[in-house]
Design a protein around this motif. Sequence first.
Motif, short mmCIF file in Angstrom:
data_model
loop_
_atom_site.label_atom_id
_atom_site.label_comp_id
_atom_site.label_asym_id
_atom_site.label_seq_id
_atom_site.Cartn_x
_atom_site.Cartn_y
_atom_site.Cartn_z
N HIS A 274 -21.63 -13.72 34.22
CA HIS A 274 -22.14 -13.84 35.59
C HIS A 274 -21.37 -12.95 36.56
N SER A 275 -20.53 -12.06 36.03
CA SER A 275 -19.77 -11.15 36.89
C SER A 275 -20.50 -9.82 37.02
N THR A 276 -19.90 -8.91 37.78
CA THR A 276 -20.47 -7.57 37.97
C THR A 276 -20.00 -6.59 36.90
N LEU A 277 -19.25 -7.08 35.92
CA LEU A 277 -18.76 -6.22 34.84
C LEU A 277 -19.93 -5.69 34.03
N ARG A 278 -19.99 -4.37 33.86
CA ARG A 278 -21.15 -3.75 33.22
C ARG A 278 -20.83 -3.07 31.89
N MET A 279 -19.60 -2.62 31.70
CA MET A 279 -19.27 -1.98 30.42
C MET A 279 -17.79 -2.17 30.12
N MET A 280 -17.48 -2.18 28.82
CA MET A 280 -16.10 -2.36 28.37
C MET A 280 -15.79 -1.40 27.23
N ILE A 281 -14.56 -0.92 27.22
CA ILE A 281 -14.10 -0.11 26.10
C ILE A 281 -13.23 -0.99 25.19
N HIS A 282 -13.22 -0.66 23.90
CA HIS A 282 -12.51 -1.45 22.90
C HIS A 282 -11.62 -0.53 22.07
N PRO A 283 -10.29 -0.61 22.24
CA PRO A 283 -9.40 0.25 21.45
C PRO A 283 -9.21 -0.20 20.01
N ALA A 284 -9.61 -1.43 19.69
CA ALA A 284 -9.38 -1.94 18.33
C ALA A 284 -10.39 -3.02 18.00
N ASN A 285 -10.60 -3.22 16.71
CA ASN A 285 -11.43 -4.32 16.24
C ASN A 285 -10.56 -5.55 15.99
N ILE A 298 -23.20 -7.00 29.39
CA ILE A 298 -22.15 -5.98 29.29
C ILE A 298 -22.44 -5.07 28.11
N LYS A 299 -22.31 -3.77 28.32
CA LYS A 299 -22.38 -2.79 27.24
C LYS A 299 -20.97 -2.50 26.73
N HIS A 300 -20.87 -2.15 25.45
CA HIS A 300 -19.57 -2.02 24.82
C HIS A 300 -19.44 -0.67 24.10
N ALA A 301 -18.28 -0.04 24.29
CA ALA A 301 -18.00 1.23 23.63
C ALA A 301 -16.70 1.11 22.83
N PHE A 302 -16.74 1.50 21.58
CA PHE A 302 -15.55 1.49 20.73
C PHE A 302 -14.85 2.84 20.88
N VAL A 303 -13.60 2.82 21.34
CA VAL A 303 -12.88 4.08 21.58
C VAL A 303 -11.76 4.31 20.57
N ASN A 304 -11.41 3.28 19.79
CA ASN A 304 -10.37 3.37 18.77
C ASN A 304 -9.00 3.65 19.42
N HIS A 305 -7.96 3.60 18.64
CA HIS A 305 -6.61 3.86 19.15
C HIS A 305 -6.01 5.09 18.46
N GLY A 306 -6.84 6.05 18.18
CA GLY A 306 -6.42 7.27 17.51
C GLY A 306 -7.41 7.62 16.42
N GLU A 307 -7.51 8.89 16.12
CA GLU A 307 -8.48 9.32 15.10
C GLU A 307 -7.76 10.06 13.98
N SER A 308 -8.12 9.70 12.77
CA SER A 308 -7.58 10.38 11.60
C SER A 308 -8.64 10.39 10.53
N ASP A 309 -8.28 10.91 9.36
CA ASP A 309 -9.22 10.96 8.25
C ASP A 309 -9.18 9.70 7.40
N LYS A 310 -8.44 8.70 7.83
CA LYS A 310 -8.38 7.47 7.07
C LYS A 310 -9.69 6.70 7.20
#
Length: 672
Positions: A274-285, A298-310
Motif C-alpha cells: 500500500h506504499s508508493t514503492l514501485r521497484m526494488m533491486i536485489h543484490p542476492a537471492n 512492486i517490480k523487481h530487478a536482480f542485480v547480483n553482487h558481482g559477475e563471474s563465469d561461475k
Amino acid sequence: MLAGAFVAQVVGALLPNTLLLAVATAIGLATDAALHRWQRRTVTLMAKAHADVTVRQLLRDLLLVVGLLRIEQQSQESVFLPVVIGLLVLYALHFTVQAVSVKVRRSRTLPFVTRNIDASALRLSSAPPSLLTRRAGHRLLAFGAPATLGLLVTAIVDDGLPSAVGVAVSVALMAVGLVRLALHLLPSRRPVSEEEALAWLDAWLAEYRPTVGMYFSGGTTSAYQANMWLEPLAALDGRPVIVLRERFMVQKIAATDIPVICLPKVATLMRLEHSTLRMMIHPANSGKTSQILRVPTIKHAFVNHGESDKLSSCNPYAKAYDEVWVAGPAARERYALADVGIDDRDVVEVGRPQLDPVLPYAGPPTGTYTTVLYAPTWEGWDGNPGNTSVVLAGENIVRALLADPGVRLLYKPHPMTGSVDPRAGAANERIQAMIREANRRRPATSAPTVDAAELARRTAELERATSSSFRDAADDVERMLAQGEPDSGQAAEVERATAAWDAAYWGSFDEGQHQIITAARPGIFSCFNQADVLISDVSSVVSDWLASEKPYAVANTSGMTEDEFRAAFTTVRAATILAPAGDGVPGLLAAVRDPGQDTLVKDRAELKLHLLGPSDPPSVSRLRDAARALEQKTLLRGTARPEAPASGIPTQRDHLAAADTAGPAEAAPSPS
C-alpha cells in the motif's frame, strides 16, 4: 577445572575440611567467571545439559551451607537458618528478575527496526543494563558473589556474621536490580504498542513516499553484497529506501544516508503493498526473497553482487524477477547458454556503476617495484578444485613472486577462505607466514610518508564518519533513537574521509613492504589502484579488474587444458593463464614491465567492452534509465487490457452449480 572444583567442594563439605572447602569454592567462582568471559561456547553447552550458571551457583552455595553445618557439628543450626532463608530469597529474586527481564525485552521489541529515520515518536528510550536483561549468568555471579564470599569467610573464621552480611548485600543488589528493571514497564518508559508502531510505519511511508528500494536478506557475513549497491542506489532518481529482514543486518549496512527499515515479519512486509514503492533491486537471492515477490504493486530487478563465469552468476532463481540487470553482453550470453528460463527480453545491460573509482591503465610501472595484487577467491560449497587457487597453487604463486626482488606483493584473500575446506584455511595461513618472513628479510628502502599518528587520526576520523558507537547494553530501540535522520552531507563526508584514510594507509608503509590485507579496509578497488597486475581466480574480481584494462592472470587449478579453460570461461580470454606450479609468473612480470611483450592489450580492451558494456553512456546513467523504465512498467501494469468485472469471474461454487445443471454432454470431463 570447574568439575574438579565441585568435587573438591563436596569432599570439603562432607569431611568437613575448611581449607579444602574454601579453596574449592574460590576456584569454582574464578573458573565460572573465566568461562563467561572467554569460553561462551562452553557455557552454552553446559546450559543445554541443564547445568547452567543458576544450577552451578545454587549447588555452590548449598555445599557451603552443608559444610558450615558439618563444621559447627550441627550446634548452630538456628544461627544459619536466617542465612538459608536469605539465600532462598536471593534465588527467588533472581528468578523474578529473569521473568521481568523477558517482559521488558518483549515490550522493547518493535515489529520493525529503523535507521536514518526520525522514530522518536515511538517513545524510544535507552535500554536497561544488559546485566539485568540479557546476561542472567553474569548477573547471578555478580550479585550472588557477596553471599558466596560471606559463606566462605564464615567457614574460615568460624563467625556467622560475614555470611549474614554477604547474603544481605546480595539480596539488596538483586532487589535494586528488580526495581530498576520494573521501572521500564511503566507506560511512560515503554515504547508504543505494536498497533501504534504499525500505524506510525504506515504514516511514515505515506509521508516519505519511497519510489525505489533495495531488498536484502542474508547471513552475518553477507552484508558486503548489499553494501556494494549503496552508492548506485543513492544515485537513482526518486526517494530510495533499504528494506531488510534480519534485525542484526541493520548495523551491518555500511554508512549511508538512505533510510533503512527492517521488517522481520511477513505480515509487516506486506504493508509495502500500500506504499508508493514501485521497484526494488536485489543484490542476492535468499529464502525470504519470495516473500517480497508476492507484492503485486512492486517490480523487481536482480542485480547480483558481482559477475563471474561461475554457475552462481546464472542461477535459475533469477527467472522469478521481472528483470535481470547485468553489466554487459557477456552476462546476457551466459544466461542464454545456461538455458535456465530467463527471457532475453528481461535482461537489461546497465554496466557496473561501482567501478567508477577504478583508475585506468597508465602504462608499465615506473618505480622501483612492480606491485602485484594476489586476490584469490574462496573454495565454494561444491568442492570443485577450480574454485580457488589457494590450495593447489597459492603457495607456488606467492613463492615465485617473492623470489623476484622487484615485486611488491599485496595479498588479499577472500574473507570466507577456509570456511568450508580446512585445507584452504591452512594454505592461507602458510602463505601469510611466507609473506611475513619475506618482509623480515627485505631491507627497508624508503621511509613511510605518513607516520603512525597521522594514520591513527585518519582512522578515527573515518570511524566517526562511518560508524555509530553504542553502549554494550544498547538494544534495537536505543539504536533507533541514536540513529535518527543523518546530518546533511554525511555521504560526502564519508567519501572524503575514506579517500583521506586510503592515502594515509598506503603512505604508512615502506615502498617495498609486502602487504597482507584481511580487514574490510582498504577495499578491493583501492587495492586495484595500487597494483600493476592482478593474479586471481575465476571470480567477479577479474571482471571488475578489467575496468582498468591492466594486465592480469588467472590460476588454472580446474584440471582443464589451457585451451579448454579459455573456452569454458569468458573472463580468462584476455588473461595470462598460470598453472598450479606457478612457473608462468616470471613471464607475466616481464610482460607487465615491458609493454612490447604484452600481447593481450587489445584482447583486454575488447573483453572489457564485452563484460562491462560501453563506457558511454556511463553506468550510472544506464542504471537510472533502467530504473525509470521498470518504474514505468509498474505504473502501466493493468492498463494494457480492461479489467474484467467482478461479476464475470466465476467462483468455484458457481462452477459446480453449472456442472450440476448441465447435461451429460455439457458437463466437464472428470479428472480420471
